[in-house]
Motif scaffolding. Structure first.
Motif, PDB file in Angstrom:
ATOM      1  N   GLY A   1      23.866  27.712 -25.986  1.00 20.47           N
ATOM      2  CA  GLY A   1      22.708  28.214 -25.267  1.00 20.47           C
ATOM      3  C   GLY A   1      22.192  29.522 -25.831  1.00 20.47           C
ATOM      4  N   THR A   2      21.188  30.037 -25.145  1.00 24.03           N
ATOM      5  CA  THR A   2      20.615  31.339 -25.472  1.00 24.03           C
ATOM      6  C   THR A   2      20.350  32.084 -24.171  1.00 24.03           C
ATOM      7  OG1 THR A   2      18.363  30.454 -25.467  1.00 24.03           O
ATOM      8  CG2 THR A   2      19.492  30.540 -27.599  1.00 24.03           C
ATOM      9  N   VAL A   3      20.337  33.400 -24.275  1.00 25.59           N
ATOM     10  CA  VAL A   3      20.095  34.263 -23.117  1.00 25.59           C
ATOM     11  C   VAL A   3      19.006  35.265 -23.468  1.00 25.59           C
ATOM     12  CG1 VAL A   3      21.121  36.027 -21.627  1.00 25.59           C
ATOM     13  CG2 VAL A   3      22.464  34.031 -22.287  1.00 25.59           C
TER      14      VAL A   3
ATOM     15  N   ALA B   1      20.552  43.496 -12.999  1.00 26.43           N
ATOM     16  CA  ALA B   1      20.236  42.978 -14.319  1.00 26.43           C
ATOM     17  C   ALA B   1      19.913  41.494 -14.156  1.00 26.43           C
ATOM     18  CB  ALA B   1      21.408  43.165 -15.267  1.00 26.43           C
ATOM     19  N   VAL B   2      18.790  41.078 -14.741  1.00 25.44           N
ATOM     20  CA  VAL B   2      18.328  39.699 -14.595  1.00 25.44           C
ATOM     21  C   VAL B   2      18.166  39.083 -15.979  1.00 25.44           C
ATOM     22  CG1 VAL B   2      16.525  38.192 -13.662  1.00 25.44           C
ATOM     23  CG2 VAL B   2      17.111  40.323 -12.469  1.00 25.44           C
ATOM     24  N   GLU B   3      18.749  37.897 -16.153  1.00 26.61           N
ATOM     25  CA  GLU B   3      18.628  37.185 -17.426  1.00 26.61           C
ATOM     26  C   GLU B   3      18.143  35.772 -17.178  1.00 26.61           C
ATOM     27  OE1 GLU B   3      22.680  34.840 -18.366  1.00 26.61           O
ATOM     28  OE2 GLU B   3      22.892  37.012 -18.633  1.00 26.61           O
ATOM     29  N   ILE B   4      17.531  35.194 -18.210  1.00 28.13           N
ATOM     30  CA  ILE B   4      17.224  33.775 -18.224  1.00 28.13           C
ATOM     31  C   ILE B   4      18.183  33.150 -19.222  1.00 28.13           C
ATOM     32  CG2 ILE B   4      15.528  32.005 -18.835  1.00 28.13           C
ATOM     33  CD1 ILE B   4      14.847  33.498 -16.248  1.00 28.13           C
TER      34      ILE B   4
ATOM     35  N   GLY C   1      16.946  45.301 -16.333  1.00 30.23           N
ATOM     36  CA  GLY C   1      18.245  45.944 -16.336  1.00 30.23           C
ATOM     37  C   GLY C   1      18.932  45.833 -17.688  1.00 30.23           C
ATOM     38  N   THR C   2      20.229  46.119 -17.695  1.00 31.91           N
ATOM     39  CA  THR C   2      21.022  46.062 -18.921  1.00 31.91           C
ATOM     40  C   THR C   2      22.291  45.271 -18.649  1.00 31.91           C
ATOM     41  OG1 THR C   2      20.183  48.203 -19.657  1.00 31.91           O
ATOM     42  CG2 THR C   2      22.216  47.422 -20.671  1.00 31.91           C
ATOM     43  N   ILE C   3      22.575  44.323 -19.547  1.00 29.51           N
ATOM     44  CA  ILE C   3      23.786  43.507 -19.450  1.00 29.51           C
ATOM     45  C   ILE C   3      24.690  43.870 -20.613  1.00 29.51           C
ATOM     46  CG2 ILE C   3      24.721  41.158 -19.552  1.00 29.51           C
ATOM     47  CD1 ILE C   3      22.090  40.226 -18.245  1.00 29.51           C
ATOM     48  N   THR C   4      25.954  44.137 -20.309  1.00 32.79           N
ATOM     49  CA  THR C   4      26.951  44.410 -21.344  1.00 32.79           C
ATOM     50  C   THR C   4      27.735  43.138 -21.603  1.00 32.79           C
ATOM     51  OG1 THR C   4      27.108  46.713 -20.627  1.00 32.79           O
ATOM     52  CG2 THR C   4      28.884  45.869 -22.023  1.00 32.79           C
ATOM     53  N   ASP C   5      27.691  42.689 -22.848  1.00 33.58           N
ATOM     54  CA  ASP C   5      28.385  41.480 -23.297  1.00 33.58           C
ATOM     55  C   ASP C   5      29.665  41.916 -23.992  1.00 33.58           C
ATOM     56  OD1 ASP C   5      28.823  38.770 -24.097  1.00 33.58           O
ATOM     57  OD2 ASP C   5      27.866  39.170 -26.027  1.00 33.58           O
ATOM     58  N   HIS C   6      30.797  41.420 -23.506  1.00 36.19           N
ATOM     59  CA  HIS C   6      32.106  41.769 -24.070  1.00 36.19           C
ATOM     60  C   HIS C   6      32.656  40.568 -24.828  1.00 36.19           C
ATOM     61  CE1 HIS C   6      32.524  45.412 -21.575  1.00 36.19           C
ATOM     62  NE2 HIS C   6      31.873  44.696 -20.666  1.00 36.19           N
ATOM     63  N   ARG C   7      32.878  40.730 -26.138  1.00 40.71           N
ATOM     64  CA  ARG C   7      33.496  39.670 -26.943  1.00 40.71           C
ATOM     65  C   ARG C   7      34.225  40.277 -28.127  1.00 40.71           C
ATOM     66  NH1 ARG C   7      28.635  35.840 -28.848  1.00 40.71           N
ATOM     67  NH2 ARG C   7      27.615  36.452 -26.932  1.00 40.71           N
TER      68      ARG C   7
ATOM     69  N   LEU D   1      15.617  41.664 -24.957  1.00 39.63           N
ATOM     70  CA  LEU D   1      16.664  41.333 -25.921  1.00 39.63           C
ATOM     71  C   LEU D   1      17.472  40.144 -25.418  1.00 39.63           C
ATOM     72  CD1 LEU D   1      17.950  44.919 -26.767  1.00 39.63           C
ATOM     73  CD2 LEU D   1      16.366  43.512 -28.097  1.00 39.63           C
ATOM     74  N   GLY D   2      18.190  39.529 -26.314  1.00 42.07           N
ATOM     75  CA  GLY D   2      19.023  38.402 -25.928  1.00 42.07           C
ATOM     76  C   GLY D   2      20.044  38.098 -26.993  1.00 42.07           C
TER      77      GLY D   2
END
Length: 113
Positions: A59-61, A103-106, A66-72, A83-84
């Protein structure tokens, strides 16, 4: 994920499915799969976990607010509006909102029925 990383329990997350397409009707060889679009809202201090992968669920985001922190892989990356990121078979991660506003994402991905 590193063995030392402690991932908080999932909390403060709401998910609304916005649309879905049966890919089995649309494309040969895609029986039992669908393309879905969701709106995910993570409250301030919220966590979208647990650690999860995207094997068989690419998928894609795209971040709307807001701001989303992605941990990997022991690395934290902040994504703000506009951004995505991609989520492919190599993705193993969890998300959080360290900010003070929702924070809201699609999220668009392919899933099994």
């Amino acid at each position: 994920m590193s063995d030392e990383e402690v991932v908080p329990e999932s909390n403060g997350v709401s998910v609304v499915e916005l649309a879905s397409v049966d890919l089995g009707v649309e494309l040969p060889g895609m029986d039992g799969k669908r393309l879905r679009m969701r709106m995910v809202t993570i409250a301030p201090g919220g966590v979208f976990g647990p650690v999860h992968d995207h094997v068989g669920r690419p998928g894609t985001v795209y971040v709307l607010e807001g701001t989303i922190t992605d941990h990997r892989e022991g690395i934290s990356t902040d994504y703000g509006p506009g951004l995505g990121w991609p989520e492919d078979r190599k993705t193993l991660h969890w998300l959080e909102n360290k900010g003070t506003v929702p924070a809201v994402e699609i999220s668009v991905d392919i899933v099994g029925e």
